[in-house]
Design a protein around this motif. Structure first.
Motif, PDB file in Angstrom:
ATOM      1  N   LEU A 150     -76.055  97.722 -24.949  1.00 41.63           N
ATOM      2  CA  LEU A 150     -76.826  98.304 -25.440  1.00 41.63           C
ATOM      3  C   LEU A 150     -76.829  99.463 -25.612  1.00 41.63           C
ATOM      4  CD1 LEU A 150     -80.605  96.548 -23.872  1.00 41.63           C
ATOM      5  CD2 LEU A 150     -79.177  96.155 -26.348  1.00 41.63           C
ATOM      6  N   VAL A 151     -76.959 100.217 -26.930  1.00 43.05           N
ATOM      7  CA  VAL A 151     -76.333 101.631 -27.266  1.00 43.05           C
ATOM      8  C   VAL A 151     -77.417 102.391 -27.913  1.00 43.05           C
ATOM      9  CG1 VAL A 151     -74.828 102.811 -28.406  1.00 43.05           C
ATOM     10  CG2 VAL A 151     -74.535 101.229 -27.804  1.00 43.05           C
ATOM     11  N   VAL A 152     -78.401 103.674 -27.353  1.00 45.86           N
ATOM     12  CA  VAL A 152     -78.897 104.506 -28.353  1.00 45.86           C
ATOM     13  C   VAL A 152     -78.732 105.502 -27.521  1.00 45.86           C
ATOM     14  CG1 VAL A 152     -81.641 105.386 -28.386  1.00 45.86           C
ATOM     15  CG2 VAL A 152     -81.029 103.418 -27.300  1.00 45.86           C
ATOM     16  N   GLY A 153     -78.514 106.275 -29.190  1.00 39.46           N
ATOM     17  CA  GLY A 153     -77.510 107.516 -29.248  1.00 39.46           C
ATOM     18  C   GLY A 153     -76.252 107.945 -27.827  1.00 39.46           C
ATOM     19  N   ASP A 154     -76.177 108.432 -27.216  1.00 42.19           N
ATOM     20  CA  ASP A 154     -75.256 108.971 -26.252  1.00 42.19           C
ATOM     21  C   ASP A 154     -75.697 107.459 -25.270  1.00 42.19           C
ATOM     22  OD1 ASP A 154     -77.434 110.039 -25.566  1.00 42.19           O
ATOM     23  OD2 ASP A 154     -75.562 112.197 -24.654  1.00 42.19           O
ATOM     24  N   LEU A 155     -77.048 106.761 -25.163  1.00 44.67           N
ATOM     25  CA  LEU A 155     -77.030 106.490 -23.890  1.00 44.67           C
ATOM     26  C   LEU A 155     -76.581 104.626 -23.910  1.00 44.67           C
ATOM     27  CD1 LEU A 155     -78.608 106.454 -21.345  1.00 44.67           C
ATOM     28  CD2 LEU A 155     -80.637 105.695 -22.432  1.00 44.67           C
ATOM     29  N   VAL A 156     -75.967 104.222 -22.956  1.00 42.61           N
ATOM     30  CA  VAL A 156     -75.217 102.969 -23.512  1.00 42.61           C
ATOM     31  C   VAL A 156     -75.367 101.899 -21.924  1.00 42.61           C
ATOM     32  CG1 VAL A 156     -72.742 102.226 -23.251  1.00 42.61           C
ATOM     33  CG2 VAL A 156     -73.424 104.180 -24.854  1.00 42.61           C
ATOM     34  N   LEU A 157     -75.984 101.345 -22.608  1.00 36.06           N
ATOM     35  CA  LEU A 157     -76.657 100.314 -21.006  1.00 36.06           C
ATOM     36  C   LEU A 157     -75.232  99.149 -21.847  1.00 36.06           C
ATOM     37  CD1 LEU A 157     -79.793  99.623 -19.663  1.00 36.06           C
ATOM     38  CD2 LEU A 157     -78.279  97.237 -20.486  1.00 36.06           C
ATOM     39  N   ASP A 158     -74.505  98.288 -20.174  1.00 36.56           N
ATOM     40  CA  ASP A 158     -74.168  97.187 -20.271  1.00 36.56           C
ATOM     41  C   ASP A 158     -74.829  96.572 -19.308  1.00 36.56           C
ATOM     42  OD1 ASP A 158     -72.218  95.437 -19.928  1.00 36.56           O
ATOM     43  OD2 ASP A 158     -70.271  96.644 -20.141  1.00 36.56           O
ATOM     44  N   GLU A 159     -75.134  95.603 -20.326  1.00 30.17           N
ATOM     45  CA  GLU A 159     -75.612  94.044 -19.115  1.00 30.17           C
ATOM     46  C   GLU A 159     -74.109  93.312 -18.204  1.00 30.17           C
ATOM     47  OE1 GLU A 159     -78.810  91.694 -21.410  1.00 30.17           O
ATOM     48  OE2 GLU A 159     -78.673  92.880 -23.579  1.00 30.17           O
ATOM     49  N   ALA A 160     -73.751  93.208 -18.823  1.00 32.34           N
ATOM     50  CA  ALA A 160     -72.829  92.143 -17.769  1.00 32.34           C
ATOM     51  C   ALA A 160     -72.126  92.856 -17.104  1.00 32.34           C
ATOM     52  CB  ALA A 160     -71.885  91.697 -18.589  1.00 32.34           C
ATOM     53  N   ALA A 161     -72.332  94.210 -17.414  1.00 33.17           N
ATOM     54  CA  ALA A 161     -71.268  95.178 -16.144  1.00 33.17           C
ATOM     55  C   ALA A 161     -72.430  95.585 -15.590  1.00 33.17           C
ATOM     56  CB  ALA A 161     -70.380  95.583 -16.551  1.00 33.17           C
ATOM     57  N   ARG A 162     -73.706  95.887 -15.472  1.00 36.46           N
ATOM     58  CA  ARG A 162     -75.341  96.186 -14.615  1.00 36.46           C
ATOM     59  C   ARG A 162     -74.910  97.845 -14.923  1.00 36.46           C
ATOM     60  NH1 ARG A 162     -79.680  93.110 -14.648  1.00 36.46           N
ATOM     61  NH2 ARG A 162     -80.378  94.512 -12.966  1.00 36.46           N
ATOM     62  N   GLU A 163     -74.071  98.796 -15.759  1.00 37.12           N
ATOM     63  CA  GLU A 163     -73.657  99.747 -15.560  1.00 37.12           C
ATOM     64  C   GLU A 163     -74.599 100.840 -16.760  1.00 37.12           C
ATOM     65  OE1 GLU A 163     -69.418  99.353 -14.424  1.00 37.12           O
ATOM     66  OE2 GLU A 163     -69.128  99.507 -16.374  1.00 37.12           O
ATOM     67  N   VAL A 164     -74.266 101.470 -16.595  1.00 38.41           N
ATOM     68  CA  VAL A 164     -75.977 102.744 -17.709  1.00 38.41           C
ATOM     69  C   VAL A 164     -74.794 103.558 -17.639  1.00 38.41           C
ATOM     70  CG1 VAL A 164     -77.675 104.194 -18.110  1.00 38.41           C
ATOM     71  CG2 VAL A 164     -77.579 101.715 -17.005  1.00 38.41           C
ATOM     72  N   THR A 165     -74.493 104.396 -19.313  1.00 40.73           N
ATOM     73  CA  THR A 165     -74.022 105.876 -18.624  1.00 40.73           C
ATOM     74  C   THR A 165     -74.749 106.855 -19.973  1.00 40.73           C
ATOM     75  OG1 THR A 165     -72.088 105.265 -20.250  1.00 40.73           O
ATOM     76  CG2 THR A 165     -71.391 104.736 -18.413  1.00 40.73           C
ATOM     77  N   ARG A 166     -74.660 107.942 -19.728  1.00 44.94           N
ATOM     78  CA  ARG A 166     -75.444 108.856 -21.039  1.00 44.94           C
ATOM     79  C   ARG A 166     -73.829 109.886 -20.743  1.00 44.94           C
ATOM     80  NH1 ARG A 166     -81.140 112.203 -22.174  1.00 44.94           N
ATOM     81  NH2 ARG A 166     -79.707 112.603 -23.995  1.00 44.94           N
ATOM     82  N   GLY A 167     -73.401 109.826 -22.148  1.00 44.41           N
ATOM     83  CA  GLY A 167     -72.568 110.851 -22.908  1.00 44.41           C
ATOM     84  C   GLY A 167     -71.443 110.691 -21.520  1.00 44.41           C
ATOM     85  N   GLY A 168     -71.187 109.456 -21.566  1.00 46.60           N
ATOM     86  CA  GLY A 168     -69.990 108.922 -21.008  1.00 46.60           C
ATOM     87  C   GLY A 168     -70.173 108.871 -18.821  1.00 46.60           C
ATOM     88  N   GLU A 169     -71.212 109.639 -18.207  1.00 40.50           N
ATOM     89  CA  GLU A 169     -71.006 109.586 -17.233  1.00 40.50           C
ATOM     90  C   GLU A 169     -72.416 108.667 -16.766  1.00 40.50           C
ATOM     91  OE1 GLU A 169     -73.822 113.655 -16.561  1.00 40.50           O
ATOM     92  OE2 GLU A 169     -71.845 114.857 -17.708  1.00 40.50           O
ATOM     93  N   PRO A 170     -71.651 107.869 -15.458  1.00 35.60           N
ATOM     94  CA  PRO A 170     -72.774 106.888 -15.042  1.00 35.60           C
ATOM     95  C   PRO A 170     -73.751 107.164 -14.633  1.00 35.60           C
ATOM     96  CG  PRO A 170     -70.727 107.950 -13.508  1.00 35.60           C
ATOM     97  CD  PRO A 170     -70.272 108.473 -14.848  1.00 35.60           C
ATOM     98  N   ILE A 171     -74.488 106.327 -14.481  1.00 40.09           N
ATOM     99  CA  ILE A 171     -75.761 106.678 -13.683  1.00 40.09           C
ATOM    100  C   ILE A 171     -76.378 106.171 -12.921  1.00 40.09           C
ATOM    101  CG2 ILE A 171     -78.668 106.928 -14.662  1.00 40.09           C
ATOM    102  CD1 ILE A 171     -77.983 107.692 -17.222  1.00 40.09           C
TER     103      ILE A 171
END
Length: 244
Positions: A147-168
């Protein structure tokens, strides 16, 4: 040089789909299902409109009826592929004969769905098509579960979140809350809607738990950055791309 699909050239952009059928209601329903997945979708109702839309909209894939009022689907695909051969094509066909299905694939189509069809099946098949496109263009598989909103990316399968490429790093409940917000970008969600989806009313409808976890998310998502999570007084919360 062949143009790269927009979503691959810029992976923060949602996938783009062109839905072509002479039944307006069907086009609207399919487009709605694709948008619900977080993708972009536009419709066309005949071959000429489809060819024109493909040139301006530059879709990653086309959901294309085999039988259109002005030309058949294979001719539409041929014209689109003349300038953009990388575009994937999922045929919709009321002709379920083996010969028709083979003809569509042999002409350059990637897959087909026979009418009447399930929207879930269309979504699953398109996920497969865009995965193949990503592998062919980048050498790696772009997750269709992002899921992508602006520079925020949520990967459901990997259970990972990044904003501007930085992991959260998020807790499971924070992840679930963010997932629900990002499934409905630019849409105001009430506390009761969030409770029903994320907590299943386990907290007896206590809205303060939503406020608490929204504050947790803001500290991790928005801290030191332009805000993406907003409160709409008296209505709820909304997530949207940060203003430039």
């Amino acid at each position: 040089m062949t143009a790269m699909p927009a979503n691959i050239a810029n992976p923060t952009e949602p996938w783009r789909f062109l839905v072509v059928d002479d039944e307006p209601d069907l086009v609207e329903v399919v487009c709605g299902a694709l948008r619900h997945e977080g993708w972009d979708a536009v419709g066309a109702h005949d071959g000429r409109e489809a060819v024109s839309a493909a040139a301006t909209y530059q879709p990653d894939a086309v959901v294309l009826d085999m039988m259109l009022p002005d030309m058949d689907g294979m001719e539409v695909m041929r014209r689109i592929h003349t300038s953009r051969p990388e575009v994937r094509v999922l045929f919709l066909t009321a002709r379920d004969a083996v010969e028709d299905r083979i003809a569509g694939i042999a002409a350059g189509g990637d897959d087909y769905v026979a009418k009447p069809f399930s929207l879930d099946e269309v979504v699953v098949r398109l996920r497969s098509l865009v995965r193949r496109t990503a592998r062919g263009r980048t050498g790696r598989v772009a997750s269709p579960d992002c899921l992508v909103v602006g520079d925020l990316v949520l990967d459901e399968a990997a259970r990972e979140v990044t904003r501007g490429g930085e992991p959260i790093d998020l807790s499971p409940k924070e992840f679930s809350l963010l997932w629900f917000l990002m499934r409905h970008p630019r849409q105001v969600l009430s506390k009761s809607q969030i409770l029903a989806e994320v907590w299943s009313y386990d907290y007896g409808g206590q809205a303060h738990v939503v406020e608490l976890y929204i504050s947790y998310l803001r500290k991790k998502i928005d801290a030191g950055r332009p805000a993406m999570i907003h409160t709409v007084r008296g209505a709820g919360y909304v997530i949207k791309a940060a203003a430039p």
